[in-house]
Design an enzyme around this catalytic site. Sequence first.
Site, mmCIF file in Angstrom:
data_model
loop_
_atom_site.group_PDB
_atom_site.id
_atom_site.type_symbol
_atom_site.label_atom_id
_atom_site.label_comp_id
_atom_site.label_asym_id
_atom_site.label_seq_id
_atom_site.Cartn_x
_atom_site.Cartn_y
_atom_site.Cartn_z
ATOM 1 N N HIS A 193 -12.869 3.036 -0.483
ATOM 2 C CA HIS A 193 -12.850 2.231 0.612
ATOM 3 C C HIS A 193 -13.673 0.855 -0.090
ATOM 4 O O HIS A 193 -13.847 -0.379 0.746
ATOM 5 C CB HIS A 193 -13.108 2.597 2.008
ATOM 6 C CG HIS A 193 -13.016 3.454 2.810
ATOM 7 N ND1 HIS A 193 -13.046 4.540 3.235
ATOM 8 C CD2 HIS A 193 -11.942 4.181 3.031
ATOM 9 C CE1 HIS A 193 -13.031 5.206 4.098
ATOM 10 N NE2 HIS A 193 -12.237 5.123 3.891
ATOM 11 N N ASN A 241 0.912 -0.821 -0.084
ATOM 12 C CA ASN A 241 -0.174 -0.307 0.389
ATOM 13 C C ASN A 241 1.072 1.273 -0.422
ATOM 14 O O ASN A 241 1.512 1.857 1.017
ATOM 15 C CB ASN A 241 -0.866 -0.104 1.480
ATOM 16 C CG ASN A 241 -1.580 1.362 1.188
ATOM 17 O OD1 ASN A 241 -2.022 2.157 0.651
ATOM 18 N ND2 ASN A 241 -2.820 1.241 2.697
ATOM 19 N N ARG A 273 -12.547 15.593 7.157
ATOM 20 C CA ARG A 273 -12.161 16.192 6.190
ATOM 21 C C ARG A 273 -14.231 16.313 6.654
ATOM 22 O O ARG A 273 -15.083 15.321 7.324
ATOM 23 C CB ARG A 273 -12.668 14.937 4.802
ATOM 24 C CG ARG A 273 -12.014 14.465 4.757
ATOM 25 C CD ARG A 273 -11.879 13.867 3.137
ATOM 26 N NE ARG A 273 -10.148 12.865 2.722
ATOM 27 C CZ ARG A 273 -10.245 11.292 3.072
ATOM 28 N NH1 ARG A 273 -10.870 10.294 3.754
ATOM 29 N NH2 ARG A 273 -9.316 10.908 2.643
ATOM 30 N N ARG A 295 -2.240 -1.929 -3.574
ATOM 31 C CA ARG A 295 -3.547 -1.443 -3.561
ATOM 32 C C ARG A 295 -3.517 -0.227 -4.608
ATOM 33 O O ARG A 295 -2.294 0.581 -4.524
ATOM 34 C CB ARG A 295 -3.761 -0.735 -1.864
ATOM 35 C CG ARG A 295 -4.930 0.136 -1.903
ATOM 36 C CD ARG A 295 -4.655 0.357 -0.281
ATOM 37 N NE ARG A 295 -6.268 1.567 -0.251
ATOM 38 C CZ ARG A 295 -5.824 2.915 0.728
ATOM 39 N NH1 ARG A 295 -5.078 2.905 0.810
ATOM 40 N NH2 ARG A 295 -6.778 3.716 0.028
ATOM 41 N N GLU A 307 -8.422 -5.312 5.370
ATOM 42 C CA GLU A 307 -8.226 -4.744 3.112
ATOM 43 C C GLU A 307 -7.147 -5.385 3.001
ATOM 44 O O GLU A 307 -6.504 -5.732 1.610
ATOM 45 C CB GLU A 307 -8.042 -3.342 3.452
ATOM 46 C CG GLU A 307 -8.796 -1.727 3.218
ATOM 47 C CD GLU A 307 -9.052 -0.692 3.420
ATOM 48 O OE1 GLU A 307 -8.455 -0.411 5.296
ATOM 49 O OE2 GLU A 307 -9.445 -0.278 2.912
#
Length: 423
Positions: A195, A21, A256, A106, A399
């Site tokens: 996601h 990743n 965010r 990823r 993940e």
Amino acid sequence: MTIPTTEGSAGTGAYRVLVLNSGSSSVKYQLLDMSDRTRLAVGLVERIGEETSRLVHTPLVGGGAERRERTGPIADHEAALKAAAEELAADGLGLDSPQLAAIGHRVVHGGLRFTEPVVIDDEVLKEIERLIPVAPLHNPANITGIRTARAMRPDLPQVAVFDTAFHTTMPEYAARYAIDTETADAHRIRRYGFHGTSHAYVSRRTAELLGRTPEEVNVIVLHLGNGASASAVAGGRCVETSMGLTPLEGLVMGTRSGDIDPAVTFHLMRVAGMSADEIDALLNKKSGLVGLCGDNDMREIRRRIDEGDERAALAFDIYVHRLKKYIGAYSAVLGRVDAVVFTAGVGENSAPVREAAVAGLEELGLAVDADLNGVRSDEPRLISPDYARVAVAVVPTDEELEIAVQTFALVGQARGALGQVHN
Ligand code: AMP
């Protein structure tokens, strides 16, 4: 998904997958043994390109092995991967091992083209580059990671697993913004969602928890980490998700804003004289929980609330209010809901968030059992009382495992060697 297991990816005995990743200044990696889906080593290289780079490597084999740390300048991604490879080699897990079946990367943005993981070739890499304008913060780093890994093991299959892929099943009426069609199409403006690897994994594990197949259940997944997103998954397919063109839309997140009237941006340009980049930074980095109360860690926010801090309490209420709106909206989208499931850092660990998000939603069939909700565990579990019509669950996301599973499956299929199969 059908995956090869103990036979190795081509009946060759190659059954390890390295998951990478790659971020702009960091690389996270995990080496997994797909014969039993265990982790052999995990690591992180951070602050790449700075004087104070750091590599933390944890071998998980050979009992008693300890976490190792290196500090000092690591100039670029190539040096980072080399350093990680050296650490793996020191544990007898080197990248030159014949047991390594593939590397899974990823990749944040796969646009509309990549609806599934793909084996990376030059053409795929070009397409990921073409998507940079819609993922300027993420795809360049992912590409650097891929290039570096390919240079190190050009003979090894490398697979891209996309954060957007799971959401490509969204119907057009959910994916399109109601703006001028020509403008939208010219600039590929639409809702992609992110996601996706987590939403795919968690929705499938939730079906397992309920003793059903993914096709049989409708699930609302709440991925609440520092970034946060919700998705509505009907019969194993995503039909709606809260993130959009970028990961800014939707829920209140750590830093965010989530949903906001787009007019706020031109108001800030006209009235506050802010530039596009300044507004971008404001909404992505200085908003959400941190913008509201100065903290983005839910543990700290709860501690402050316990001490009577009103700003922290308001930030919590705004966060939970948004979550509730999405649970309600996605109940309507799905029509019938079998489970609402919490995952990621906040979703897995914060009992107060789970309790508050579901409170008052009895009319939707939702309730949380206080005792079950209070239990700390790393296992998937139900937290709703027996009488509740809709299951409420906590399912830890993974993940990296999902990327490894998808990578191994694809490499096995590509070589036409399925061996022993299971779901
Ligand atoms: P993630 O992005 O999934 O790693 O989630 C990170 C976020 O999870 C942190 O910013 C915290 O807000 C939250 N978090 C992690 N551990 C806990 C905990 N024990 N209790 C509450 N929130 C937590």
